[in-house]
Design a protein around this motif. Structure first.
Motif, mmCIF file in Angstrom:
data_model
loop_
_atom_site.group_PDB
_atom_site.id
_atom_site.type_symbol
_atom_site.label_atom_id
_atom_site.label_comp_id
_atom_site.label_asym_id
_atom_site.label_seq_id
_atom_site.Cartn_x
_atom_site.Cartn_y
_atom_site.Cartn_z
ATOM 1 N N ASN A 234 -1.937 37.809 -28.387
ATOM 2 C CA ASN A 234 -1.227 37.483 -29.626
ATOM 3 C C ASN A 234 0.197 38.009 -29.526
ATOM 4 N N PHE A 236 2.989 36.392 -31.952
ATOM 5 C CA PHE A 236 3.671 36.143 -33.217
ATOM 6 C C PHE A 236 3.209 37.115 -34.300
ATOM 7 N N TYR A 237 1.917 37.310 -34.420
ATOM 8 C CA TYR A 237 1.377 38.262 -35.379
ATOM 9 C C TYR A 237 0.905 39.510 -34.647
ATOM 10 N N TYR A 306 -1.857 30.592 -38.321
ATOM 11 C CA TYR A 306 -0.941 30.211 -37.246
ATOM 12 C C TYR A 306 -0.395 28.804 -37.466
ATOM 13 N N PHE A 311 2.476 26.828 -35.583
ATOM 14 C CA PHE A 311 1.774 26.784 -34.298
ATOM 15 C C PHE A 311 0.593 25.793 -34.424
ATOM 16 N N ALA A 314 -2.550 26.050 -32.199
ATOM 17 C CA ALA A 314 -3.192 27.365 -32.099
ATOM 18 C C ALA A 314 -4.713 27.222 -32.076
ATOM 19 N N TYR A 316 -8.493 29.742 -30.611
ATOM 20 C CA TYR A 316 -8.971 31.010 -30.080
ATOM 21 C C TYR A 316 -10.151 30.749 -29.159
ATOM 22 N N VAL A 336 -6.348 34.945 -28.340
ATOM 23 C CA VAL A 336 -5.640 33.974 -29.176
ATOM 24 C C VAL A 336 -4.803 33.079 -28.275
ATOM 25 N N GLU A 338 -1.876 30.903 -28.892
ATOM 26 C CA GLU A 338 -0.919 30.539 -29.942
ATOM 27 C C GLU A 338 -0.316 29.159 -29.728
#
Length: 339
Positions: A234, A236-237, A306, A311, A314, A316, A336, A338
């Motif tokens: 991950n 972005f977050y 996301y 995104f 996105a 997972y 993740v 993204e």
């Protein structure tokens, strides 16, 4: 007297409908069928059309004499006392032959056999013989064997509670496939409450010609809790923020109400007092339990965060689980993508 609004509804005609003779004839037949189901089989329905552009239809109904019930009986192999079942029905000798009430009675008979645990009973459509305005009604019943549910290996939850989780459809025959589905629901019940490695199998034992025991053998295993959640790849977050959102979403995914009664709690309290079950069986938070459907729903909501941020690709990977059987903990790692 029959309610006029019900007659209008049965006719299937409405103000403003286009007029043509076939539609009117169909409406008259609908009314005859409607009256016939209520017991007036000799009804005569006439219509008079008044006007030219905007027409008014005047219906005249001659009900005639009703068909009455001469007898009601159960045929086949009812097993249960027929007189007790018949006494609870809505249709009795001397009544007008109301097929709507008779339909209700057939459903009531089916429900009565399910309540008595004849889960493979078959209640057929009634046979109606009419002569000289009197109807003899025969409801065919094949009770089949009485089924008893037996649970073995359940230490944490009492059998009374587990039986409520079987989730079988009382309107369907409890065949081998339905029993396997019930065992699967039991397994999900255990796993949704932290028994990650629980197993449930089912088999039938014929006790006699009229009794069958359906035995559910339960391997509870130990109860596990989630010790750690890790996010991988991950960017972005931040991981802490993702973990907070995931925990919130997990807590929103509460398992179905297990239908616990006060009697069940009394039983559980007794087991806890004697040291025969886990006193923390209902204390874990949802976020502390790894149950795949719950986690899937929560992770889908994380992905939506996301996508809302742009995104759109996105996703997972399936969570990787590190299960420590000695400590009874599970570490969850989520990769993740993204995009």
């Amino acid at each position: 007297p029959v309610d006029l609004e019900r007659i209008r509804k049965a006719a299937g005609l409405n103000v403003g409908d286009e007029y043509y003779p076939e539609r009117v004839q169909r409406a008259l037949e609908n009314i005859r069928i409607f009256y016939g189901r209520l017991g007036w089989r000799d009804v005569i329905v006439k219509v008079e059309a008044i006007g030219e552009q905007a027409m008014t239809l005047k219906l005249q109904v001659e009900e005639g004499g009703p068909t009455r019930v001469a007898s009601v009986k159960l045929t086949g192999q009812p097993t249960l006392p027929a007189h007790k079942i018949l006494a609870q029905l809505k249709v009795h000798p001397g009544d007008v032959l109301n097929l709507e009430l008779l339909d209700d009675d057939v459903r009531a008979v089916r429900a009565r056999y399910r309540e008595a645990k004849f889960f493979r009973s078959r209640v057929g459509l009634p046979r109606i013989d009419i002569k000289n305005g009197l109807a003899d009604i025969a409801i065919p019943v094949e009770s089949g064997p009485r089924l008893e549910f037996v649970f073995a290996g359940n230490v944490t939850f009492p059998s009374t509670l587990l039986e409520k989780q079987l989730g079988y459809d009382p309107d369907q025959i409890l065949d081998e496939g339905a029993i396997e589905a019930a065992a699967d629901r039991l397994r999900h019940f255990y796993q949704s409450r932290g028994f990650f490695s629980s197993r449930v199998t089912a088999r039938e034992d014929r006790l006699s010609q009229t009794r069958i025991a359906v035995r559910f053998h339960i391997q509870e295993g130990r109860r596990y809790r989630v010790r750690q959640i890790t996010f991988v790849d991950n960017a972005f977050y931040k991981e802490g923020w993702l973990r907070m959102r995931l925990n919130e979403y997990l807590d929103d995914q509460a398992p179905p109400d297990p239908q616990v009664t006060p009697e069940d709690f009394d039983r559980l309290d007794g087991l806890i007092a004697r040291g025969e079950t886990d006193p923390e069986w209902r204390a874990h938070a949802i976020r502390d339990i790894y149950y795949d459907p719950t986690w899937t729903a929560a992770l889908e909501r994380v992905v939506e965060l996301y996508k809302a941020a742009g995104f759109i690709d996105a996703q997972y990977d399936a969570p990787r689980l590190d299960v420590d059987e000695r400590l009874g903990v599970i570490d969850v790692s989520i990769t993740v993508r993204e995009g």
